[in-house]
Design an enzyme around this catalytic site. Structure first.
Site, PDB file in Angstrom:
ATOM      1  N   ASN A  46       0.856  -1.190   0.000  1.00  0.00           N
ATOM      2  CA  ASN A  46       0.000   0.000   0.000  1.00  0.00           C
ATOM      3  C   ASN A  46       0.894   1.243   0.000  1.00  0.00           C
ATOM      4  O   ASN A  46       1.720   1.421   0.899  1.00  0.00           O
ATOM      5  CB  ASN A  46      -0.898  -0.046   1.251  1.00  0.00           C
ATOM      6  CG  ASN A  46      -1.813   1.148   1.334  1.00  0.00           C
ATOM      7  OD1 ASN A  46      -1.378   2.279   1.136  1.00  0.00           O
ATOM      8  ND2 ASN A  46      -3.068   0.923   1.660  1.00  0.00           N
ATOM      9  N   HIS A  52       1.032   6.254   1.785  1.00  0.00           N
ATOM     10  CA  HIS A  52       1.791   7.207   2.599  1.00  0.00           C
ATOM     11  C   HIS A  52       2.999   7.818   1.898  1.00  0.00           C
ATOM     12  O   HIS A  52       3.643   8.714   2.446  1.00  0.00           O
ATOM     13  CB  HIS A  52       2.098   6.598   3.972  1.00  0.00           C
ATOM     14  CG  HIS A  52       0.815   6.292   4.676  1.00  0.00           C
ATOM     15  ND1 HIS A  52      -0.088   7.286   5.007  1.00  0.00           N
ATOM     16  CD2 HIS A  52       0.226   5.115   5.009  1.00  0.00           C
ATOM     17  CE1 HIS A  52      -1.159   6.724   5.553  1.00  0.00           C
ATOM     18  NE2 HIS A  52      -1.001   5.418   5.559  1.00  0.00           N
ATOM     19  N   GLU A  67      -8.514   0.507  -3.086  1.00  0.00           N
ATOM     20  CA  GLU A  67      -9.392   0.528  -1.909  1.00  0.00           C
ATOM     21  C   GLU A  67     -10.285   1.743  -2.017  1.00  0.00           C
ATOM     22  O   GLU A  67      -9.816   2.846  -2.353  1.00  0.00           O
ATOM     23  CB  GLU A  67      -8.570   0.657  -0.631  1.00  0.00           C
ATOM     24  CG  GLU A  67      -7.769  -0.558  -0.292  1.00  0.00           C
ATOM     25  CD  GLU A  67      -6.897  -0.308   0.928  1.00  0.00           C
ATOM     26  OE1 GLU A  67      -6.989   0.774   1.541  1.00  0.00           O
ATOM     27  OE2 GLU A  67      -6.115  -1.197   1.253  1.00  0.00           O
ATOM     28  N   THR A  77      -8.475   3.615   8.138  1.00  0.00           N
ATOM     29  CA  THR A  77      -9.677   2.775   8.149  1.00  0.00           C
ATOM     30  C   THR A  77      -9.861   2.131   9.521  1.00  0.00           C
ATOM     31  O   THR A  77      -8.940   1.516  10.047  1.00  0.00           O
ATOM     32  CB  THR A  77      -9.542   1.659   7.075  1.00  0.00           C
ATOM     33  OG1 THR A  77      -9.024   2.247   5.891  1.00  0.00           O
ATOM     34  CG2 THR A  77     -10.871   1.001   6.803  1.00  0.00           C
TER      35      THR A  77
END
Ligand code: PXP
Length: 254
Positions: A13, A16, A76, A107
């Site tokens: 992911n 960031h 997502e 989340t």
């Protein structure tokens, strides 16, 4: 009997990287540049969360990344009409539906599939028509997993966040209970023919537990990897995470 399962896929992911960029309102670090580095490191996929408030990943990132990487892209998003339009337009390989609240830092919790069953059923249809793999991000609760199967999801991503927090807090009794829930949920989901993924809050330590769950096929990890990369560089960090996953999978004979 030793159950043979293929190597757990590691999805990274990259939200960031965009967080860092947006902190200064500049154009660097560029999330696409990170994708190109990750391609060389042979990760199995890229995950990015396009939030309603665009606090990290922005539309342009999604467009460029889908266009310019050969890696599978897992988008997502919240189950909103706006996001449905974007997903059916850009056609990522996969969509992971998550609950979203503006005021949350990240989340929190999983989707309440049961109370949104009818809505989700019709939401999933256009995604399936575009052959986008849909997963639902859920807490390790059997009733939610059953509902995920009913609405037509082919994957559930189990929220590992609670387990990871309890592990860090060294609340042993509680994290073992949560781990048991995750194990049962994975086993139950696989029996319903759902593919089992995991994600949220994973670190070198917590991944040792989660990768040992026999039904686990994919882990999506972000914040910790980008944070560690600040000290060790992304190559070493991905290598180490990959090793932890492989060692843990091998140690339980998967
Ligand atoms: N999976 C889902 C569904 C998420 O929402 C997130 C956070 O965006 C992750 C995985 C990655 O979590 P983390 O950044 O804590 O590794």
């Amino acid at each position: 009997m030793i159950k043979k399962v293929s190597r757990i896929r590691l999805g990274v992911n990259i939200d960031h990287v965009a967080t860092l960029r947006n902190a200064r309102g500049t154009f660097y670090p560029d999330p696409l540049k990170m994708v190109k580095v990750l391609e060389k490191l042979r990760v199995d996929g890229i995950t990015l969360h396009l939030r309603e408030d665009r606090r990290h990943i922005i539309d342009k990132d999604v467009i460029r990344i889908i266009k310019e990487t050969n890696l599978p892209v897992n988008l997502e998003m919240a189950a909103t009409e706006e996001m449905l339009g974007i997903a059916t337009d850009l056609v990522p390989n996969a969509v992971c539906l998550v609950p979203e609240r503006r005021e949350e830092r990240t989340t929190e919790g999983g989707l309440d599939v049961i109370s949104e069953e009818e809505k989700l059923k019709s939401f999933l249809q256009p995604l399936a028509e575009k052959k986008i793999r849909v997963s639902l991000f859920v807490s390790p609760e059997l009733k939610q997993i059953e509902a995920a199967s009913r609405v037509g999801a082919t994957v559930v991503e189990l929220n590992t966040g609670t387990f990871c927090d309890l592990l860090i807090a060294e609340e042993k009794e509680k994290y073992l209970v949560e781990f048991e829930k995750l194990t049962k949920a994975a086993n139950f989901g696989q029996k319903l023919d759902l593919e089992i993924h995991g994600g949220h809050g994973l670190t070198y330590e917590s991944v040792k537990y989660i990768a040992a769950i026999p039904e686990m096929t994919e882990l999506n990890i972000g914040h910790f990897l980008i944070s560690e990369a600040v000290f060790d560089g992304i190559e070493k960090t991905i290598y180490k995470m990959r090793q932890e996953i492989d060692n843990s999978q091998q140690s339980v004979g998967n």
